[in-house]
Write an enzyme that holds these catalytic residues in place. Structure first.
Site, short mmCIF file in Angstrom:
data_model
loop_
_atom_site.label_atom_id
_atom_site.label_comp_id
_atom_site.label_asym_id
_atom_site.label_seq_id
_atom_site.Cartn_x
_atom_site.Cartn_y
_atom_site.Cartn_z
N HIS A 1 13.80 -15.17 12.83
CA HIS A 1 13.41 -14.96 14.25
C HIS A 1 12.12 -15.13 14.60
O HIS A 1 11.85 -15.47 15.90
CB HIS A 1 14.05 -13.73 14.90
CG HIS A 1 15.57 -13.53 14.73
ND1 HIS A 1 16.34 -12.98 16.12
CD2 HIS A 1 16.46 -14.08 14.03
CE1 HIS A 1 17.53 -13.34 15.41
NE2 HIS A 1 17.76 -13.93 14.43
N CYS B 1 0.86 -1.14 -0.06
CA CYS B 1 -0.03 -0.04 0.22
C CYS B 1 0.87 1.16 0.12
O CYS B 1 2.09 1.07 -0.34
CB CYS B 1 -1.00 0.07 1.04
SG CYS B 1 -0.19 0.16 2.95
#
Length: 150
Positions: free
Chosen positions: A98, A65
Site C-alpha cells: 500500500h 536495532c
C-alpha cells in the site's frame, strides 16, 4: 534483489538469522554493519543503508536495532526512504503493497529469530500494488517529503 542490511550492537544477535533468510530467498545482501557487538550508534548504519536504497544500489533494506525504532527514525531522515517498524507479517507486507515501503526495521529485543524470518520473507516477497488510491497517497507522501526536505 540486492538488500541493504544495517544493524547496531543491539540488533547484532539477529543479524545472521536475517542474512541467512535473505540469502535463502535468493537475494544478495549488501552488509553495512555493524560487524561486532560493541556499542555503536544506530544512526551511522541506518544512514549508510538508507543511502544505498535511495541510490538504487539496493532495492530494499532490512535494518535491525533493539526496538527497530531508532533505525526507523534515522532511515526516514534520508530523502526517498519509506522505512517502518514491522513486528508482524501483515504490516511487513501491507507496508510494501500500500505505501511502497522500501526499508523494514526490526527490533531484536522485541521479536525472536523465527518471527523475524517470517517477517523478512513477507516484506521481500511483497510488491507495491499501484492502485490509483495508493499511487495518489504515495504522491502525497512524496510531496510532503519534497516540501520538508530541502
Amino acid at each position: 534483489m540486492k538488500i541493504a542490511l544495517a544493524s547496531d550492537h543491539a540488533g547484532f544477535s539477529l543479524r545472521e538469522t536475517v542474512i541467512n533468510k535473505i540469502k535463502d530467498l535468493g537475494h544478495e545482501v549488501i552488509d553495512f554493519g555493524t560487524f561486532e557487538c560493541s556499542s555503536v550508534d544506530f544512526s551511522d548504519f541506518a544512514v549508510k543503508g538508507a543511502q544505498a536504497v535511495v541510490s538504487k544500489q539496493a532495492e530494499k533494506g532490512v535494518f535491525i536495532c533493539g526496538s527497530g525504532v531508532g533505525m526507523c527514525i534515522s532511515a526516514n531522515k534520508v530523502k526517498g526512504t519509506r522505512a517502518s517498524v514491522a513486528h508482524d507479517t501483515y504490516s511487513a507486507a501491507q507496508g510494501v503493497e500500500h505505501e511502497d515501503m522500501n526499508i523494514l526495521c526490526l527490533g531484536a529485543r522485541v521479536i525472536g529469530p523465527s518471527i523475524a524470518e517470517e517477517i523478512v520473507e513477507k516484506f521481500l516477497n511483497a510488491k507495491f500494488q499501484g492502485l490509483e488510491r495508493q499511487v495518489r497517497r504515495l504522491n502525497k507522501i512524496i510531496d510532503i517529503e519534497n516540501n520538508n526536505f530541502k
